[in-house]
Write an enzyme that holds these catalytic residues in place. Structure first.
Site, PDB file in Angstrom:
ATOM      1  N   SER A  49      -6.018   3.714   4.145  1.00 45.27           N
ATOM      2  CA  SER A  49      -5.680   2.802   3.257  1.00 45.27           C
ATOM      3  C   SER A  49      -6.644   2.030   2.342  1.00 45.27           C
ATOM      4  CB  SER A  49      -4.591   1.763   3.870  1.00 45.27           C
ATOM      5  OG  SER A  49      -3.929   1.015   3.027  1.00 45.27           O
ATOM      6  N   SER A 103       0.661  -1.149  -0.146  1.00 48.16           N
ATOM      7  CA  SER A 103       0.101   0.133  -0.110  1.00 48.16           C
ATOM      8  C   SER A 103       0.909   1.279   0.076  1.00 48.16           C
ATOM      9  CB  SER A 103      -0.985  -0.092   1.134  1.00 48.16           C
ATOM     10  OG  SER A 103      -0.192   0.028   2.550  1.00 48.16           O
ATOM     11  N   LYS A 145       0.150   4.084  -2.562  1.00 47.91           N
ATOM     12  CA  LYS A 145      -0.809   4.957  -2.543  1.00 47.91           C
ATOM     13  C   LYS A 145       0.014   6.456  -2.258  1.00 47.91           C
ATOM     14  CE  LYS A 145      -4.041   1.623  -0.935  1.00 47.91           C
ATOM     15  NZ  LYS A 145      -4.432   1.032   0.210  1.00 47.91           N
TER      16      LYS A 145
END
Length: 234
Positions: free
Chosen positions: A115, A60, A63
């Site tokens: 997230s 993640s 991102k």
């Protein structure tokens, strides 16, 4: 006078006071992370590195790149319509519904703070129509605008793909670029956000244990598993 120092890691590690000496002399840190880079944000000087140029799966942390790309390319007040594909993403979400509409900035908040994989996908499709077009444009942006050469992303949220990779050094450079944007910096440092969605109302809390105070370190001003901290300049 304050200056920012960015630390990029692949896996979570405990940030210790030893870091403050690493510019003066080499140190060996007992890190659990497979890769780590500590940069001076002003000069770009590498203060500490571990496996800095080894290609790894970023999960993640992707991102961060999606967020700064969206902030610089998109209209933050523009309305995003969530597709079925976005709403059905696996993993951590902000529980968007198919057809739900939300401002781009709100989705960036949901993506960085909670997230949200669904928010990331909705952002990608809004900006570039399809995931493939988004990935192509994001990779070009990272190379041409930020100057990284060892990163290749295939999606906006970091769900596993064998062709989706970066390095600790590239992530440090990307993050150092991103934190100079005031919109990104504000979201990156947000600890708590009230979230009102079509199907989900909640209070979002940062996942970063140091930022929310579970591992107290007041110099930390933003982060995911990437840490942004302030240090006194002597």
């Amino acid at each position: 006078m304050k200056k920012f120092v960015s630390c990029t890691i692949i896996l979570l590690f405990l940030f210790t006071t030893q870091i403050k000496t690493c510019a003066a002399e080499p140190v060996q840190l007992d890190l659990k992370s497979e890769g780590a880079v500590l940069l001076d944000s002003d000069t770009g000087a590498v203060l500490y590195a571990k496996n800095a140029n080894e290609k790894m799966y970023p999960a993640s942390l992707t991102k961060i790149a999606t967020a700064i790309y969206a902030i610089e390319k998109g209209n933050l007040g523009g309305i995003v319509t969530v597709s079925k594909n976005a709403a059905s993403q696996d993993g951590t979400r902000v529980y968007l519904n198919e057809g739900e509409q939300a401002p781009l900035q709100k989705l960036i908040q949901g993506m960085l703070i909670n997230s949200g994989n669904d928010a990331a996908m909705a952002i990608a499709e809004h900006l570039d129509g399809t995931v493939d077009h988004f990935a192509e444009n994001l990779n070009n942006y990272l190379k041409n605008n930020i100057g990284v050469n060892n990163t290749h992303f295939t999606n906006p949220n970091g769900l596993f793909d064998e062709n989706h990779y970066t390095t600790a050094m590239d992530l440090a450079i990307i993050t150092n670029y991103a934190i100079k944007n005031p919109v990104f910096a504000e979201i990156f440092g947000t600890k708590v956000l009230e979230w009102q969605g079509q199907s989900w109302a909640s209070t979002l809390y940062t996942h970063h244990r140091m930022l929310k105070g579970e591992l107290p370190y007041p110099e930390v001003t933003g982060g995911r598993r990437v840490i942004q901290m302030k240090q006194n300049k002597h």
